[in-house]
Motif scaffolding. Structure first.
Motif, PDB file in Angstrom:
ATOM      1  N   LEU A  54       0.815  -1.212   0.000  1.00 23.17           N
ATOM      2  CA  LEU A  54       0.000   0.000   0.000  1.00 23.17           C
ATOM      3  C   LEU A  54       0.853   1.269   0.000  1.00 23.17           C
ATOM      4  CD1 LEU A  54      -2.815  -1.036   2.513  1.00 23.17           C
ATOM      5  CD2 LEU A  54      -2.966  -0.883   0.021  1.00 23.17           C
ATOM      6  N   SER A  55       2.138   1.138   0.403  1.00 26.05           N
ATOM      7  CA  SER A  55       3.015   2.314   0.420  1.00 26.05           C
ATOM      8  C   SER A  55       3.475   2.704  -0.982  1.00 26.05           C
ATOM      9  CB  SER A  55       4.240   2.049   1.309  1.00 26.05           C
ATOM     10  OG  SER A  55       5.104   1.092   0.714  1.00 26.05           O
ATOM     11  N   VAL A  56       3.336   1.783  -1.953  1.00 26.03           N
ATOM     12  CA  VAL A  56       3.707   2.076  -3.336  1.00 26.03           C
ATOM     13  C   VAL A  56       2.561   2.842  -3.988  1.00 26.03           C
ATOM     14  CG1 VAL A  56       4.374   1.087  -5.559  1.00 26.03           C
ATOM     15  CG2 VAL A  56       5.104  -0.017  -3.435  1.00 26.03           C
ATOM     16  N   SER A  57       2.893   3.966  -4.628  1.00 27.80           N
ATOM     17  CA  SER A  57       1.855   4.823  -5.181  1.00 27.80           C
ATOM     18  C   SER A  57       1.051   4.100  -6.264  1.00 27.80           C
ATOM     19  CB  SER A  57       2.476   6.103  -5.768  1.00 27.80           C
ATOM     20  OG  SER A  57       3.266   5.804  -6.897  1.00 27.80           O
ATOM     21  N   ARG A  58      -0.240   4.364  -6.271  1.00 24.70           N
ATOM     22  CA  ARG A  58      -1.138   3.768  -7.254  1.00 24.70           C
ATOM     23  C   ARG A  58      -0.750   4.165  -8.676  1.00 24.70           C
ATOM     24  NH1 ARG A  58      -4.592  -0.462  -8.009  1.00 24.70           N
ATOM     25  NH2 ARG A  58      -5.998   0.025  -9.729  1.00 24.70           N
ATOM     26  N   GLY A  59      -0.145   5.338  -8.817  1.00 17.56           N
ATOM     27  CA  GLY A  59       0.232   5.820 -10.142  1.00 17.56           C
ATOM     28  C   GLY A  59       1.230   4.914 -10.836  1.00 17.56           C
ATOM     29  N   GLN A  60       2.130   4.271 -10.071  1.00 20.12           N
ATOM     30  CA  GLN A  60       3.103   3.374 -10.685  1.00 20.12           C
ATOM     31  C   GLN A  60       2.427   2.130 -11.252  1.00 20.12           C
ATOM     32  OE1 GLN A  60       6.851   2.681  -8.705  1.00 20.12           O
ATOM     33  NE2 GLN A  60       6.474   4.372  -7.284  1.00 20.12           N
ATOM     34  N   LEU A  61       1.406   1.663 -10.555  1.00 21.31           N
ATOM     35  CA  LEU A  61       0.662   0.500 -11.049  1.00 21.31           C
ATOM     36  C   LEU A  61      -0.106   0.865 -12.318  1.00 21.31           C
ATOM     37  CD1 LEU A  61       0.259  -2.436 -10.182  1.00 21.31           C
ATOM     38  CD2 LEU A  61      -1.790  -1.734  -8.938  1.00 21.31           C
ATOM     39  N   GLU A  62      -0.697   2.051 -12.331  1.00 20.64           N
ATOM     40  CA  GLU A  62      -1.431   2.503 -13.518  1.00 20.64           C
ATOM     41  C   GLU A  62      -0.478   2.710 -14.696  1.00 20.64           C
ATOM     42  OE1 GLU A  62      -3.417   5.948 -12.101  1.00 20.64           O
ATOM     43  OE2 GLU A  62      -5.005   4.808 -11.061  1.00 20.64           O
ATOM     44  N   ALA A  63       0.735   3.195 -14.414  1.00 23.08           N
ATOM     45  CA  ALA A  63       1.721   3.375 -15.481  1.00 23.08           C
ATOM     46  C   ALA A  63       2.129   2.027 -16.068  1.00 23.08           C
ATOM     47  CB  ALA A  63       2.949   4.105 -14.939  1.00 23.08           C
ATOM     48  N   ALA A  64       2.228   1.016 -15.211  1.00 29.17           N
ATOM     49  CA  ALA A  64       2.560  -0.327 -15.686  1.00 29.17           C
ATOM     50  C   ALA A  64       1.467  -0.862 -16.599  1.00 29.17           C
ATOM     51  CB  ALA A  64       2.759  -1.265 -14.497  1.00 29.17           C
ATOM     52  N   TYR A  65       0.209  -0.613 -16.226  1.00 31.67           N
ATOM     53  CA  TYR A  65      -0.908  -1.051 -17.078  1.00 31.67           C
ATOM     54  C   TYR A  65      -0.874  -0.339 -18.425  1.00 31.67           C
ATOM     55  CZ  TYR A  65      -2.985  -3.115 -12.858  1.00 31.67           C
ATOM     56  OH  TYR A  65      -3.219  -3.866 -11.735  1.00 31.67           O
ATOM     57  N   SER A  66      -0.444   0.924 -18.405  1.00 36.82           N
ATOM     58  CA  SER A  66      -0.452   1.717 -19.640  1.00 36.82           C
ATOM     59  C   SER A  66       0.560   1.218 -20.662  1.00 36.82           C
ATOM     60  CB  SER A  66      -0.184   3.190 -19.324  1.00 36.82           C
ATOM     61  OG  SER A  66       1.160   3.381 -18.918  1.00 36.82           O
ATOM     62  N   VAL A  67       1.608   0.511 -20.202  1.00 45.55           N
ATOM     63  CA  VAL A  67       2.602  -0.030 -21.135  1.00 45.55           C
ATOM     64  C   VAL A  67       2.350  -1.509 -21.414  1.00 45.55           C
ATOM     65  CG1 VAL A  67       4.354   1.662 -20.493  1.00 45.55           C
ATOM     66  CG2 VAL A  67       4.251  -0.530 -19.281  1.00 45.55           C
ATOM     67  N   GLY A  68       1.203  -2.016 -21.001  1.00 43.75           N
ATOM     68  CA  GLY A  68       0.800  -3.366 -21.365  1.00 43.75           C
ATOM     69  C   GLY A  68       1.109  -4.451 -20.361  1.00 43.75           C
ATOM     70  N   MET A  69       1.561  -4.098 -19.172  1.00 48.47           N
ATOM     71  CA  MET A  69       1.827  -5.119 -18.157  1.00 48.47           C
ATOM     72  C   MET A  69       0.522  -5.654 -17.572  1.00 48.47           C
ATOM     73  SD  MET A  69       5.074  -3.919 -15.835  1.00 48.47           S
ATOM     74  CE  MET A  69       6.644  -3.444 -16.558  1.00 48.47           C
ATOM     75  N   THR A  70       0.545  -6.920 -17.231  1.00 48.25           N
ATOM     76  CA  THR A  70      -0.570  -7.498 -16.484  1.00 48.25           C
ATOM     77  C   THR A  70      -0.354  -7.206 -15.005  1.00 48.25           C
ATOM     78  OG1 THR A  70       0.558  -9.618 -16.174  1.00 48.25           O
ATOM     79  CG2 THR A  70      -0.776  -9.353 -18.190  1.00 48.25           C
ATOM     80  N   THR A  71      -1.402  -7.453 -14.215  1.00 48.08           N
ATOM     81  CA  THR A  71      -1.282  -7.221 -12.775  1.00 48.08           C
ATOM     82  C   THR A  71      -0.164  -8.059 -12.153  1.00 48.08           C
ATOM     83  OG1 THR A  71      -3.616  -6.582 -12.559  1.00 48.08           O
ATOM     84  CG2 THR A  71      -2.481  -7.319 -10.556  1.00 48.08           C
ATOM     85  N   PRO A  72      -0.061  -9.373 -12.455  1.00 58.71           N
ATOM     86  CA  PRO A  72       1.060 -10.146 -11.886  1.00 58.71           C
ATOM     87  C   PRO A  72       2.430  -9.592 -12.285  1.00 58.71           C
ATOM     88  CG  PRO A  72      -0.625 -11.633 -12.722  1.00 58.71           C
ATOM     89  CD  PRO A  72      -1.000 -10.261 -13.181  1.00 58.71           C
ATOM     90  N   GLN A  73       2.574  -9.151 -13.555  1.00 53.93           N
ATOM     91  CA  GLN A  73       3.852  -8.590 -13.996  1.00 53.93           C
ATOM     92  C   GLN A  73       4.164  -7.298 -13.249  1.00 53.93           C
ATOM     93  OE1 GLN A  73       3.038  -8.313 -18.215  1.00 53.93           O
ATOM     94  NE2 GLN A  73       4.322 -10.104 -18.674  1.00 53.93           N
ATOM     95  N   ALA A  74       3.163  -6.445 -13.110  1.00 56.14           N
ATOM     96  CA  ALA A  74       3.362  -5.174 -12.407  1.00 56.14           C
ATOM     97  C   ALA A  74       3.715  -5.410 -10.942  1.00 56.14           C
ATOM     98  CB  ALA A  74       2.102  -4.322 -12.512  1.00 56.14           C
ATOM     99  N   MET A  75       3.053  -6.391 -10.338  1.00 59.03           N
ATOM    100  CA  MET A  75       3.345  -6.709  -8.940  1.00 59.03           C
ATOM    101  C   MET A  75       4.777  -7.219  -8.786  1.00 59.03           C
ATOM    102  SD  MET A  75       1.048  -6.138  -6.642  1.00 59.03           S
ATOM    103  CE  MET A  75      -0.661  -5.543  -6.585  1.00 59.03           C
ATOM    104  N   ARG A  76       5.161  -8.122  -9.698  1.00 51.91           N
ATOM    105  CA  ARG A  76       6.482  -8.757  -9.580  1.00 51.91           C
ATOM    106  C   ARG A  76       7.609  -7.788  -9.905  1.00 51.91           C
ATOM    107  NH1 ARG A  76       9.639 -11.308 -13.314  1.00 51.91           N
ATOM    108  NH2 ARG A  76       7.971 -11.269 -14.869  1.00 51.91           N
ATOM    109  N   ARG A  77       7.420  -6.941 -10.921  1.00 53.32           N
ATOM    110  CA  ARG A  77       8.503  -6.097 -11.392  1.00 53.32           C
ATOM    111  C   ARG A  77       8.567  -4.736 -10.706  1.00 53.32           C
ATOM    112  NH1 ARG A  77       8.254  -6.979 -18.000  1.00 53.32           N
ATOM    113  NH2 ARG A  77       8.647  -9.243 -17.986  1.00 53.32           N
TER     114      ARG A  77
END
Length: 238
Positions: free
Chosen positions: A127-150
Motif C-alpha cells: 500500500l506504500s507504493v503509489s497507485r500511479g506506478q501500477l497505472e503506469a505499468a498497465y499503460s505499457v501493457g503489463m498485467t497485474t502479476p507482472q506489475a506486482m512482480r517487477r
C-alpha cells in the motif's frame, strides 16, 4: 559472598550449544520462508477482499497477533495430533500422530505466527507504493502479476525489510520456546548443561552470547539486502 564465574565451564557450555546451532537456525529460517508465503497469500486475500475467505483471513491475523507464541506452540502440539488421528480413523490410514516429528509442531506454530505478522507487514508495504506506478505499468501493457512482480513487490520489500528483519530476530529468540516440547536447541542445551552442573549463570551467559552474535549477523545481512534492493527504490525494473 564472593561470586566466581567458571569461565572454563562457560566455554564448555558454549561449545555444547554450538552443536545445537543448526537446529536453532532451521527452526528460525524455515518458518521465515513458509510464513512469508502465508503472509503474501493472506495479504492479497485481504487487499482484494476475496469473498468469504477474507473474513477468515482477518480472524486468523487477529487471533495470531493477539495471542503469544508459546500458546500457539501448545495449541498446535495438542491439537495437531487430535486432528491427524481423527483423519486417520476416518480415512483408514495405518499411521497415527506418534509418527509426527517434534520439529513439525514447531514449524506449523511458527509459520502460523509469523505469517500473521508478515501479512500486515507485506500489506502495508504494498500500500506504500503509489497507485500511479501500477497505472503506469498497465499503460505499457503489463498485467497485474507482472506489475506486482517487477514494480510493486520489490518496492514493498524495500519498505518492509526492517520489519521483516525484526520478525526474523523474533523467530530466532522465539526458537528458545522449542524446549517446551523437548527440542534441544540453544536454550534447551543451556538448561541441560546448567542442570548437570548447577552453573546456570555461566550457561545462560554463553547462550546469550550466541543469540547476540546471531542477531548482529542478521542485522548485517539485512543491511546488505537493503543496499541490493535500493535499486528498486524509485520505480522498479523493466
Amino acid at each position: 559472598m564472593d561470586m566466581q564465574i567458571d569461565f572454563s565451564f562457560m566455554l564448555e557450555a558454549f561449545l555444547a550449544m554450538l552443536g545445537a546451532l543448526p537446529l536453532t537456525l532451521v527452526i528460525s529460517i524455515v518458518p521465515l520462508f513458509t510464513g512469508f508465503i502465508v503472509g503474501i497469500v493472506v495479504a492479497f486475500v485481504r487487499m482484494y477482499k476475496v469473498p468469504y475467505v477474507h473474513r477468515l483471513a482477518q480472524l486468523y491475523v487477529s487471533f495470531f497477533r493477539g495471542t503469544p507464541l508459546l500458546l500457539h506452540i501448545m495449541l498446535v502440539y495438542f491439537a495437531l495430533p487430535m486432528i491427524f488421528d481423527a483423519l486417520a480413523v476416518k480415512y483408514g490410514w495405518s499411521v497415527r500422530s506418534s509418527v509426527i516429528p517434534l520439529m513439525m509442531f514447531i514449524f506449523v506454530a511458527f509459520t502460523l505466527n509469523i505469517g500473521a505478522y508478515m501479512s500486515e507487514t507485506i500489506r502495508s508495504g504494498i500500500l506504500s507504493v503509489s497507485r500511479g506506478q501500477l497505472e503506469a505499468a498497465y499503460s505499457v501493457g503489463m498485467t497485474t502479476p507482472q506489475a506486482m512482480r517487477r514494480i510493486v513487490l520489490p518496492q514493498a520489500m524495500m519498505a518492509s525489510l526492517p520489519n521483516l528483519l525484526s520478525k526474523f530476530v523474533g523467530l530466532l529468540h522465539g526458537s528458545s520456546l522449542a524446549f517446551t516440547i523437548s527440542l534441544q536447541e540453544i536454550n534447551g542445551t543451556a538448561h541441560i548443561a546448567a542442570m548437570r552442573n548447577w552453573k546456570y549463570l555461566e550457561a545462560f551467559i554463553a547462550a546469550a552470547l550466541i543469540y547476540w552474535v546471531l542477531t548482529i549477523i542478521a542485522e548485517n545481512v539485512s543491511g546488505l539486502l537493503e543496499r541490493r534492493l535500493q535499486v528498486y527504490n524509485k520505480g522498479g525494473v523493466a
